[in-house]
Design a protein around this motif. Structure first.
Motif, PDB file in Angstrom:
ATOM      1  N   LYS A 284       0.852  -1.191   0.000  1.00  0.00           N
ATOM      2  CA  LYS A 284       0.000   0.000   0.000  1.00  0.00           C
ATOM      3  C   LYS A 284       0.887   1.239   0.000  1.00  0.00           C
ATOM      4  O   LYS A 284       1.798   1.356   0.816  1.00  0.00           O
ATOM      5  N   LEU A 285       0.617   2.146  -0.930  1.00  0.00           N
ATOM      6  CA  LEU A 285       1.353   3.400  -0.980  1.00  0.00           C
ATOM      7  C   LEU A 285       0.848   4.343   0.116  1.00  0.00           C
ATOM      8  O   LEU A 285      -0.334   4.332   0.464  1.00  0.00           O
ATOM      9  N   SER A 286       1.748   5.177   0.625  1.00  0.00           N
ATOM     10  CA  SER A 286       1.381   6.130   1.675  1.00  0.00           C
ATOM     11  C   SER A 286       0.517   7.260   1.140  1.00  0.00           C
ATOM     12  O   SER A 286      -0.270   7.849   1.868  1.00  0.00           O
ATOM     13  N   GLN A 287       0.702   7.593  -0.123  1.00  0.00           N
ATOM     14  CA  GLN A 287      -0.139   8.616  -0.747  1.00  0.00           C
ATOM     15  C   GLN A 287      -0.383   8.234  -2.193  1.00  0.00           C
ATOM     16  O   GLN A 287       0.332   7.407  -2.762  1.00  0.00           O
ATOM     17  N   GLY A 288      -1.389   8.847  -2.768  1.00  0.00           N
ATOM     18  CA  GLY A 288      -1.756   8.528  -4.135  1.00  0.00           C
ATOM     19  C   GLY A 288      -0.727   8.981  -5.151  1.00  0.00           C
ATOM     20  O   GLY A 288       0.135   9.809  -4.865  1.00  0.00           O
ATOM     21  N   VAL A 289      -0.821   8.436  -6.342  1.00  0.00           N
ATOM     22  CA  VAL A 289       0.060   8.821  -7.431  1.00  0.00           C
ATOM     23  C   VAL A 289      -0.351  10.207  -7.905  1.00  0.00           C
ATOM     24  O   VAL A 289      -1.528  10.486  -8.143  1.00  0.00           O
ATOM     25  N   ASN A 290       0.646  11.091  -8.033  1.00  0.00           N
ATOM     26  CA  ASN A 290       0.392  12.444  -8.533  1.00  0.00           C
ATOM     27  C   ASN A 290       1.632  12.929  -9.274  1.00  0.00           C
ATOM     28  O   ASN A 290       2.648  12.220  -9.316  1.00  0.00           O
ATOM     29  N   ALA A 291       1.550  14.111  -9.849  1.00  0.00           N
ATOM     30  CA  ALA A 291       2.654  14.627 -10.660  1.00  0.00           C
ATOM     31  C   ALA A 291       3.945  14.754  -9.850  1.00  0.00           C
ATOM     32  O   ALA A 291       5.038  14.545 -10.382  1.00  0.00           O
ATOM     33  N   GLU A 292       3.831  15.052  -8.557  1.00  0.00           N
ATOM     34  CA  GLU A 292       5.019  15.250  -7.729  1.00  0.00           C
ATOM     35  C   GLU A 292       5.740  13.935  -7.404  1.00  0.00           C
ATOM     36  O   GLU A 292       6.953  13.916  -7.274  1.00  0.00           O
ATOM     37  N   ASN A 293       5.010  12.852  -7.228  1.00  0.00           N
ATOM     38  CA  ASN A 293       5.670  11.609  -6.817  1.00  0.00           C
ATOM     39  C   ASN A 293       5.745  10.559  -7.924  1.00  0.00           C
ATOM     40  O   ASN A 293       6.267   9.473  -7.697  1.00  0.00           O
ATOM     41  N   LEU A 294       5.255  10.868  -9.081  1.00  0.00           N
ATOM     42  CA  LEU A 294       5.235   9.895 -10.184  1.00  0.00           C
ATOM     43  C   LEU A 294       6.627   9.345 -10.476  1.00  0.00           C
ATOM     44  O   LEU A 294       6.821   8.135 -10.552  1.00  0.00           O
ATOM     45  N   SER A 295       7.631  10.210 -10.585  1.00  0.00           N
ATOM     46  CA  SER A 295       8.976   9.748 -10.942  1.00  0.00           C
ATOM     47  C   SER A 295       9.630   8.955  -9.816  1.00  0.00           C
ATOM     48  O   SER A 295      10.485   8.108 -10.061  1.00  0.00           O
ATOM     49  N   VAL A 296       9.239   9.203  -8.567  1.00  0.00           N
ATOM     50  CA  VAL A 296       9.793   8.473  -7.424  1.00  0.00           C
ATOM     51  C   VAL A 296       9.409   6.997  -7.500  1.00  0.00           C
ATOM     52  O   VAL A 296      10.136   6.131  -7.019  1.00  0.00           O
ATOM     53  N   LEU A 297       8.289   6.705  -8.133  1.00  0.00           N
ATOM     54  CA  LEU A 297       7.795   5.340  -8.214  1.00  0.00           C
ATOM     55  C   LEU A 297       8.342   4.570  -9.418  1.00  0.00           C
ATOM     56  O   LEU A 297       8.016   3.409  -9.601  1.00  0.00           O
ATOM     57  N   ASN A 298       9.180   5.211 -10.220  1.00  0.00           N
ATOM     58  CA  ASN A 298       9.771   4.525 -11.366  1.00  0.00           C
ATOM     59  C   ASN A 298      10.586   3.329 -10.904  1.00  0.00           C
ATOM     60  O   ASN A 298      11.244   3.374  -9.871  1.00  0.00           O
ATOM     61  N   TYR A 299      10.522   2.265 -11.688  1.00  0.00           N
ATOM     62  CA  TYR A 299      11.291   1.068 -11.380  1.00  0.00           C
ATOM     63  C   TYR A 299      12.170   0.687 -12.558  1.00  0.00           C
ATOM     64  O   TYR A 299      11.689   0.585 -13.688  1.00  0.00           O
ATOM     65  N   ASN A 300      13.438   0.510 -12.294  1.00  0.00           N
ATOM     66  CA  ASN A 300      14.375  -0.025 -13.278  1.00  0.00           C
ATOM     67  C   ASN A 300      14.386   0.773 -14.590  1.00  0.00           C
ATOM     68  O   ASN A 300      14.435   0.209 -15.667  1.00  0.00           O
ATOM     69  N   GLY A 301      14.286   2.077 -14.470  1.00  0.00           N
ATOM     70  CA  GLY A 301      14.326   2.937 -15.647  1.00  0.00           C
ATOM     71  C   GLY A 301      13.010   3.071 -16.381  1.00  0.00           C
ATOM     72  O   GLY A 301      12.927   3.759 -17.393  1.00  0.00           O
ATOM     73  N   ASN A 302      11.968   2.412 -15.895  1.00  0.00           N
ATOM     74  CA  ASN A 302      10.646   2.495 -16.522  1.00  0.00           C
ATOM     75  C   ASN A 302       9.762   3.463 -15.756  1.00  0.00           C
ATOM     76  O   ASN A 302       9.891   3.600 -14.541  1.00  0.00           O
TER      77      ASN A 302
ATOM     78  N   LEU B  80      -7.868   2.202  -4.823  1.00  0.00           N
ATOM     79  CA  LEU B  80      -8.987   1.428  -4.313  1.00  0.00           C
ATOM     80  C   LEU B  80     -10.058   2.365  -3.783  1.00  0.00           C
ATOM     81  O   LEU B  80      -9.976   3.579  -3.942  1.00  0.00           O
ATOM     82  N   ILE B  81     -11.039   1.818  -3.114  1.00  0.00           N
ATOM     83  CA  ILE B  81     -12.096   2.627  -2.505  1.00  0.00           C
ATOM     84  C   ILE B  81     -11.464   3.578  -1.498  1.00  0.00           C
ATOM     85  O   ILE B  81     -10.568   3.197  -0.752  1.00  0.00           O
ATOM     86  N   GLY B  82     -11.938   4.803  -1.468  1.00  0.00           N
ATOM     87  CA  GLY B  82     -11.360   5.788  -0.559  1.00  0.00           C
ATOM     88  C   GLY B  82     -10.069   6.327  -1.132  1.00  0.00           C
ATOM     89  O   GLY B  82      -9.951   6.564  -2.321  1.00  0.00           O
TER      90      GLY B  82
END
Length: 140
Positions: free
Chosen positions: A27-45, A74-76
């Motif tokens: 579970k992520l601590s916060q939703g995906v947004n423009a500010e954290n999108l790149s932090v969630l990149n994996y292996n150059g993708n 998910l819900i909420g």
């Protein structure tokens, strides 16, 4: 002497590759947004939004097996990182995704195909935990 009967013992028992681990979800601590999108990149993708509240990126692709992250709201306000298989046509066109697989199920499947890649993905999740960007949860 019930020190070892607490929450920590449960965490020790749930190890990648075990049947219990298949009940784990990230579970992520916060939703995906423009500010954290790149932090969630994996292996150059990069994560790509395929519909509102659903993002995906490749994790492992071979001719006979593939696995993608499926980041879902998910819900909420809960966002989880699950896995899915993709239907790939013409070597590079993704035409469909399977139903979401719990994080533990996907990691165990990857571990059977490529233990090294599964360890890399597990380290990715550990990095997110250390940065307070997510946590493991047991689904009931």
């Amino acid at each position: 002497m019930s020190e070892n009967n607490g929450h920590d013992e449960t965490n020790e028992e749930i190890t990648p590759g075990s049947p219990e681990f298949e009940k784990m979800v990230f579970k992520l601590s916060q939703g995906v947004n423009a500010e954290n999108l790149s932090v969630l990149n994996y292996n150059g993708n990069e994560l790509h939004e395929i519909q509102e509240g659903v993002y995906t990126q490749p994790v492992y692709i071979t001719d006979d097996f593939n696995l993608f992250f499926l980041v879902i709201k998910l819900i909420g306000e809960d966002w989880i990182v699950a896995f899915a298989h993709a239907t790939i046509e013409n070597n590079n066109e993704i035409t469909d995704f399977s139903e979401a697989l719990p994080t533990g199920v996907g990691l165990n499947m990857l571990g059977e195909k490529s233990p090294e890649d599964a360890n890399n993905v597990l380290q990715y999740f550990n990095t997110l935990v250390e940065a307070n960007r997510g946590e493991w949860r047991l689904i009931q």
